[in-house]
Scaffold this motif. Sequence first.
Motif, short mmCIF file in Angstrom:
data_model
loop_
_atom_site.label_atom_id
_atom_site.label_comp_id
_atom_site.label_asym_id
_atom_site.label_seq_id
_atom_site.Cartn_x
_atom_site.Cartn_y
_atom_site.Cartn_z
N LYS A 80 24.41 -6.17 8.58
CA LYS A 80 22.99 -5.87 8.39
C LYS A 80 22.51 -5.08 9.61
O LYS A 80 22.64 -5.54 10.74
N ASP A 84 16.90 -3.38 9.06
CA ASP A 84 16.85 -3.72 7.65
C ASP A 84 17.33 -5.15 7.46
O ASP A 84 18.50 -5.44 7.65
N GLU A 86 17.25 -6.73 4.63
CA GLU A 86 17.53 -6.96 3.22
C GLU A 86 18.99 -6.81 2.81
O GLU A 86 19.47 -7.54 1.96
N LYS A 87 19.70 -5.88 3.41
CA LYS A 87 20.99 -5.52 2.84
C LYS A 87 22.02 -5.18 3.91
O LYS A 87 21.74 -4.44 4.84
N ALA A 88 23.23 -5.72 3.73
CA ALA A 88 24.34 -5.32 4.59
C ALA A 88 24.77 -3.91 4.19
O ALA A 88 24.73 -3.53 3.02
N ASN A 177 18.13 -9.57 10.94
CA ASN A 177 18.91 -10.81 10.85
C ASN A 177 20.00 -10.76 11.91
O ASN A 177 20.90 -9.95 11.82
#
Length: 178
Positions: A80, A84, A86-88, A177
Motif C-alpha cells: 500500500k 493511498d 485503499e489498495k495495494a 496504512n
Amino acid sequence: MNEQYNTIKAIEICYHPIGLIHSEFTIQEETPIQGIFNESIGTVEVFSEYAEGLQEIESFSHIILLYHFHRAQGGPLLQKPFLDVEKARGIFAIRHFNRPNPLGISIVRLLSVEGNILTIKGVDILDKTPLIDIKPYVFQFDNRNEVSSGWVDDQHFDGIAEWNSTPKALRDRKRINL
C-alpha cells in the motif's frame, strides 16, 4: 530465450558509494515522503576521490541524487503506497523504499557548492544515506508534457504540503496504512 534470461539474472551488479547524504532525518517514519513537500536543508558529502567530478555542477539549480536505501528491509511486490489507504499496488508503480533493488532517486535544489560539499534543499532522505550518483537536472531533457501519473492522478493532495507529509503524519491523519 530462457538461457539468455538466466544469464542476465545471474549477473552481479555492484556499485560503490561516491559519498554520503546528510539530513536532519534519522527516523524513517519521520522522513518526508517526497522532497517537493518540504523545505528541509541537507548536505551531500562527495568523497574526495570523486570531488573533481563536481566541476561546473554549481551552474545547475537542481540535481538528481541516486542513492541506496540502506535501511530498507525488502518486502512484498504488492504494497500500500503512502498516499493511498485503499489498495495495494505493484512495487514498481509506487515509490516505497522496500524494493527488490533498494535504489532511491530525489530531485533537490542545489543551493551551494563548497569543495566536496553540496548544500541542498527539499531533502527526503535519511541521514548518512550512501550516495550512488549525481546527475544534473536538465529541464530541456527531464521535463515532460502531457504526463499521466497513473493511480496518483486520482489522489487528493489538498493540504499535503502544509501538514508535513511523513509516513507518521500521514498515518496520524489516517491517510496511510503502516
